[in-house]
Design a protein around this motif. Structure first.
Motif, PDB file in Angstrom:
ATOM      1  N   MET A 170      20.422   3.654   2.283  1.00 44.39           N
ATOM      2  CA  MET A 170      19.698   2.249   2.827  1.00 44.39           C
ATOM      3  C   MET A 170      18.324   2.638   2.785  1.00 44.39           C
ATOM      4  N   PRO A 171      17.332   1.730   2.107  1.00 43.42           N
ATOM      5  CA  PRO A 171      15.925   2.145   1.775  1.00 43.42           C
ATOM      6  C   PRO A 171      15.251   1.910   3.428  1.00 43.42           C
ATOM      7  N   ARG A 172      14.158   2.629   3.590  1.00 47.71           N
ATOM      8  CA  ARG A 172      13.566   2.488   4.893  1.00 47.71           C
ATOM      9  C   ARG A 172      12.333   1.125   4.734  1.00 47.71           C
ATOM     10  N   THR A 173      12.677   0.539   5.817  1.00 44.01           N
ATOM     11  CA  THR A 173      11.552  -0.564   6.077  1.00 44.01           C
ATOM     12  C   THR A 173      10.687  -0.613   7.185  1.00 44.01           C
ATOM     13  N   ARG A 174       9.601  -1.375   7.287  1.00 43.94           N
ATOM     14  CA  ARG A 174       8.801  -1.518   8.298  1.00 43.94           C
ATOM     15  C   ARG A 174       8.423  -3.024   8.299  1.00 43.94           C
ATOM     16  N   THR A 175       8.409  -3.268   9.821  1.00 45.66           N
ATOM     17  CA  THR A 175       8.327  -4.657  10.216  1.00 45.66           C
ATOM     18  C   THR A 175       6.795  -5.224  10.242  1.00 45.66           C
ATOM     19  N   VAL A 176       6.443  -6.435   9.660  1.00 45.75           N
ATOM     20  CA  VAL A 176       4.996  -7.053   9.423  1.00 45.75           C
ATOM     21  C   VAL A 176       5.125  -8.313   9.992  1.00 45.75           C
ATOM     22  N   GLU A 177       4.012  -8.487  10.907  1.00 41.19           N
ATOM     23  CA  GLU A 177       4.053  -9.901  11.574  1.00 41.19           C
ATOM     24  C   GLU A 177       3.180 -10.676  10.696  1.00 41.19           C
ATOM     25  N   LYS A 188       8.357 -12.506  11.520  1.00 38.03           N
ATOM     26  CA  LYS A 188       7.970 -11.399  11.141  1.00 38.03           C
ATOM     27  C   LYS A 188       9.093 -11.002   9.869  1.00 38.03           C
ATOM     28  N   GLU A 189       8.539 -10.232   9.031  1.00 40.37           N
ATOM     29  CA  GLU A 189       9.066  -9.673   7.793  1.00 40.37           C
ATOM     30  C   GLU A 189       9.320  -8.279   7.533  1.00 40.37           C
ATOM     31  N   GLU A 190      10.416  -7.989   7.082  1.00 39.80           N
ATOM     32  CA  GLU A 190      10.952  -6.821   6.807  1.00 39.80           C
ATOM     33  C   GLU A 190      10.494  -6.224   5.323  1.00 39.80           C
ATOM     34  N   LEU A 191       9.405  -5.253   5.263  1.00 41.57           N
ATOM     35  CA  LEU A 191       9.148  -4.870   3.849  1.00 41.57           C
ATOM     36  C   LEU A 191       9.669  -3.613   3.752  1.00 41.57           C
ATOM     37  N   PRO A 192       9.996  -3.318   2.482  1.00 48.81           N
ATOM     38  CA  PRO A 192      10.392  -1.628   2.014  1.00 48.81           C
ATOM     39  C   PRO A 192       9.227  -0.921   2.088  1.00 48.81           C
ATOM     40  N   LEU A 193       9.420   0.474   2.823  1.00 49.79           N
ATOM     41  CA  LEU A 193       8.368   1.348   2.698  1.00 49.79           C
ATOM     42  C   LEU A 193       8.586   2.065   1.540  1.00 49.79           C
ATOM     43  N   PRO A 194       7.217   2.453   0.915  1.00 46.44           N
ATOM     44  CA  PRO A 194       7.167   3.326  -0.489  1.00 46.44           C
ATOM     45  C   PRO A 194       7.769   4.545  -0.059  1.00 46.44           C
ATOM     46  N   PRO A 195       8.551   5.422  -0.960  1.00 48.20           N
ATOM     47  CA  PRO A 195       8.917   6.828  -0.770  1.00 48.20           C
ATOM     48  C   PRO A 195       7.758   7.628  -0.406  1.00 48.20           C
ATOM     49  N   ARG A 196       8.043   8.696   0.041  1.00 52.50           N
ATOM     50  CA  ARG A 196       6.977   9.649   0.621  1.00 52.50           C
ATOM     51  C   ARG A 196       6.443  10.276  -0.571  1.00 52.50           C
ATOM     52  N   ASP A 197       5.088  10.631  -0.489  1.00 51.72           N
ATOM     53  CA  ASP A 197       4.091  11.083  -1.803  1.00 51.72           C
ATOM     54  C   ASP A 197       4.371  12.399  -1.401  1.00 51.72           C
ATOM     55  N   TRP A 198       5.550  13.364  -1.860  1.00 52.00           N
ATOM     56  CA  TRP A 198       5.532  14.927  -1.443  1.00 52.00           C
ATOM     57  C   TRP A 198       4.510  15.738  -2.063  1.00 52.00           C
ATOM     58  N   ASP A 199       3.805  15.077  -3.137  1.00 49.71           N
ATOM     59  CA  ASP A 199       2.899  15.972  -3.767  1.00 49.71           C
ATOM     60  C   ASP A 199       1.712  15.948  -2.986  1.00 49.71           C
ATOM     61  N   ARG A 200       1.211  14.710  -2.561  1.00 47.28           N
ATOM     62  CA  ARG A 200       0.151  14.557  -1.586  1.00 47.28           C
ATOM     63  C   ARG A 200       0.420  15.438  -0.179  1.00 47.28           C
ATOM     64  N   ILE A 201       1.573  15.241   0.344  1.00 43.69           N
ATOM     65  CA  ILE A 201       1.993  16.206   1.552  1.00 43.69           C
ATOM     66  C   ILE A 201       1.953  17.651   1.434  1.00 43.69           C
ATOM     67  N   VAL A 202       2.226  18.024   0.303  1.00 45.06           N
ATOM     68  CA  VAL A 202       2.200  19.587   0.103  1.00 45.06           C
ATOM     69  C   VAL A 202       0.840  19.880  -0.066  1.00 45.06           C
ATOM     70  N   LEU A 203       0.119  19.148  -1.067  1.00 42.12           N
ATOM     71  CA  LEU A 203      -1.492  19.574  -0.955  1.00 42.12           C
ATOM     72  C   LEU A 203      -2.286  19.549   0.127  1.00 42.12           C
TER      73      LEU A 203
END
Length: 287
Positions: free
Chosen positions: A1-8, A29-44
């Motif tokens: 199940m994709p992760r989502t975030r709540t936006v008012e 309120k609207e549920e928007l899907p979260l983009p996937p984690r940018d692991w390259d940026r996290i590692v850098l």
């Protein structure tokens, strides 16, 4: 199940009461899907943080070692450790400049001389171990600074984004244009100061006497037969009305109207006629 975030969010909707309709604000309120984690940026980011921690540890280690070495010959311990900090701060400063020039390879080349400072620091740490009778430990200690510098070099190369030749030329042209405007600010300020100094100097000189000290103006030739040929006195800058009257008389101008015109030109544009005539009469009496 994709992760989502709540936006008012909010919107205007029609609302009717007793036949009267108005647009009112409706919040939802609207549920928007979260983009996937940018692991390259996290590692850098993690690598950069690790390099920063290693750099701080390297500074502390080499400062303690080199400070202890210098303390053998420097009477003041604080001065010895203050000088020891310079060894690592030199190549760290060069790395910071290389980071600022990461988009311009030509400008980033010069800060790479920090390797010289690194070599001196490593040599000083190794010398401390050798003097202390622990040469092997001194070599290991010197390697700490080398590893820190090597890691930062790799990180900087990864962050660097060199430009293509045409884009680099465009950036250089824009940088030169902005630099020229900035330089002209300083040049205009310098010219303004020089002009103000010249004006102040002229005012100080002409305010004491209409002619240089010790010099007597030469009387003019007799031009009574041709009044139009009477030479105009030179404009010597700001002066008092009395000085202007004396200067006019010394140049052979005795006509009150011409004297008044000259006084208004070089001394006071609002000079009153009666004041000039009074000074003229006094000068003629004392002549």
């Amino acid at each position: 199940m994709p992760r989502t975030r709540t936006v008012e969010r909010s919107r205007l909707v029609p609302h009717t009461i007793d036949g009267t309709t108005h647009l009112v604000l409706d919040r939802y309120k609207e549920e928007l899907p979260l983009p996937p984690r940018d692991w390259d940026r996290i590692v850098l980011t993690g690598v950069t943080a690790a390099a920063a921690v290693i750099g701080v540890a390297s500074i502390l280690w080499s400062t303690a070692s080199i400070g202890s070495l210098l303390d053998l010959v420097v009477p003041l311990t604080a001065a010895a450790y203050a000088a020891a900090v310079v060894f690592d701060l030199a190549w760290l400063t060069c790395m910071a400049l290389e980071w600022l020039a990461r988009y311009d390879q030509d400008r980033a080349a010069l800060p790479r001389v920090g390797y010289v400072a690194l070599g001196i620091a490593m040599g000083a740490v190794g010398t401390h171990g050798w003097i202390s009778g622990q040469f092997a430990i001194g070599c290991v200690a010197a390697a700490v600074s080398g590893l820190a510098k090597a890691l930062w070099t790799v990180v900087l190369r990864h962050h660097a984004k060199p430009l293509d030749a045409r884009t680099q030329q465009w950036v250089d042209a824009e940088r030169a244009k902005a630099g020229g405007r900035l330089a002209m600010v300083s040049v205009r300020r310098e010219l303004t100061r020089a002009e103000q100094a010249v004006t102040a100097e002229q005012a100080a000189i002409s305010g004491t006497s209409g002619t240089p000290s010790g010099e007597i103006p030469e009387p003019p030739e007799d031009n009574e037969e041709s009044p139009e040929a009477t030479p105009e006195p030179a404009l010597t800058g700001p002066m008092t009305m009395a000085d202007a009257v004396r200067m006019a008389l010394s140049c052979g101008i005795s006509d009150p109207e011409k004297v008044l015109s000259y006084v208004r030109q070089v001394a006071n544009a609002n000079a009153k006629e009666e004041s000039v005539l009074r000074i003229l009469r006094m000068e003629r009496k004392t002549a």
